[in-house]
Design a protein around this motif. Structure first.
Motif, mmCIF file in Angstrom:
data_model
loop_
_atom_site.group_PDB
_atom_site.id
_atom_site.type_symbol
_atom_site.label_atom_id
_atom_site.label_comp_id
_atom_site.label_asym_id
_atom_site.label_seq_id
_atom_site.Cartn_x
_atom_site.Cartn_y
_atom_site.Cartn_z
ATOM 1 N N CYS A 199 7.910 -0.865 2.258
ATOM 2 C CA CYS A 199 8.661 -1.432 1.133
ATOM 3 C C CYS A 199 9.934 -0.604 1.007
ATOM 4 N N ALA A 200 11.048 -1.165 1.463
ATOM 5 C CA ALA A 200 12.305 -0.435 1.476
ATOM 6 C C ALA A 200 12.869 -0.239 0.068
ATOM 7 N N THR A 201 12.326 -0.932 -0.905
ATOM 8 C CA THR A 201 12.790 -0.837 -2.287
ATOM 9 C C THR A 201 12.150 0.348 -3.024
ATOM 10 N N PHE A 202 11.075 0.882 -2.471
ATOM 11 C CA PHE A 202 10.354 1.990 -3.106
ATOM 12 C C PHE A 202 11.305 3.123 -3.521
ATOM 13 N N GLN A 203 11.165 3.566 -4.762
ATOM 14 C CA GLN A 203 11.888 4.735 -5.244
ATOM 15 C C GLN A 203 10.906 5.601 -6.023
ATOM 16 N N CYS A 204 10.720 6.806 -5.556
ATOM 17 C CA CYS A 204 9.754 7.715 -6.168
ATOM 18 C C CYS A 204 10.265 8.247 -7.495
ATOM 19 N N THR A 228 4.885 3.785 2.541
ATOM 20 C CA THR A 228 4.358 2.542 1.992
ATOM 21 C C THR A 228 4.135 1.561 3.134
ATOM 22 N N CYS A 229 3.463 0.454 2.860
ATOM 23 C CA CYS A 229 3.276 -0.585 3.872
ATOM 24 C C CYS A 229 2.925 -1.893 3.186
ATOM 25 N N CYS A 230 3.074 -2.979 3.909
ATOM 26 C CA CYS A 230 2.627 -4.276 3.418
ATOM 27 C C CYS A 230 1.205 -4.478 3.928
ATOM 28 N N ASP A 231 0.229 -4.315 3.036
ATOM 29 C CA ASP A 231 -1.174 -4.474 3.419
ATOM 30 C C ASP A 231 -1.519 -5.926 3.742
ATOM 31 N N ILE A 278 3.598 -9.279 -6.514
ATOM 32 C CA ILE A 278 3.382 -8.118 -5.666
ATOM 33 C C ILE A 278 2.441 -7.140 -6.341
ATOM 34 N N ASP A 279 1.217 -7.059 -5.793
ATOM 35 C CA ASP A 279 0.277 -6.040 -6.219
ATOM 36 C C ASP A 279 0.675 -4.773 -5.482
ATOM 37 N N CYS A 280 0.893 -3.702 -6.207
ATOM 38 C CA CYS A 280 1.429 -2.493 -5.592
ATOM 39 C C CYS A 280 0.543 -1.291 -5.864
ATOM 40 N N GLY A 314 0.827 -1.199 0.000
ATOM 41 C CA GLY A 314 0.000 0.000 0.000
ATOM 42 C C GLY A 314 0.861 1.247 0.000
ATOM 43 N N GLY A 315 0.212 2.367 -0.264
ATOM 44 C CA GLY A 315 0.904 3.651 -0.260
ATOM 45 C C GLY A 315 0.593 4.451 -1.514
ATOM 46 N N GLN A 316 -0.687 4.601 -1.788
ATOM 47 C CA GLN A 316 -1.127 5.205 -3.037
ATOM 48 C C GLN A 316 -0.469 6.543 -3.350
ATOM 49 N N ASN A 317 -0.279 7.389 -2.346
ATOM 50 C CA ASN A 317 0.323 8.701 -2.581
ATOM 51 C C ASN A 317 1.741 8.801 -2.034
ATOM 52 N N ALA A 318 2.374 7.664 -1.795
ATOM 53 C CA ALA A 318 3.705 7.634 -1.181
ATOM 54 C C ALA A 318 4.736 8.377 -2.022
ATOM 55 N N LYS A 319 5.612 9.071 -1.303
ATOM 56 C CA LYS A 319 6.735 9.751 -1.946
ATOM 57 C C LYS A 319 8.069 9.254 -1.372
#
Length: 109
Positions: A101-106, A37-40, A66-68, A27-32
């Protein structure tokens, strides 16, 4: 399918840093940033027990679909993660908000 490593040992689906789900949702629809983010799919492990009464019945694996919902992530393509590997973190999480999600990159400007 991305390689998935998970440090969230308070989750019932975590088995020695692997996940027993064949699909998770981030999850984290508007994450920057990763903290937004989070694991729903997180479910708290109760009583410190490592037995998993709500197990999916699947052996833990290092790969998951992974559905993101973090659509600002550079690895998100049509709500699917296309990173080669991801890391879900959240050492002492009690709710999904304690994970990320530590891999997230905006790719936002």
């Amino acid at each position: 399918m991305p390689e998935l490593k998970c440090t969230v040992q308070t989750c019932v689906h975590n088995q020695q840093f692997l996940c027993d789900l064949d699909k998770i949702q981030v999850g984290g629809q508007n994450a920057k940033n990763p903290q937004e983010t989070c694991c729903d799919s997180f479910q708290e492990r109760k009583d410190g027990s490592y037995s998993n009464s709500v197990s999916s019945g699947r052996a833990a694996s290092d790969c998951s679909t992974i559905d993101c919902k973090a659509t600002n992530c550079m690895y998100n393509e049509q709500c699917k993660c296309h990173a080669g590997k991801i890391s879900v973190e959240g050492g002492n999480a009690r709710t999904c908000d304690g994970t990320e999600c530590a891999t997230f990159q905006c790719h936002c400007g």
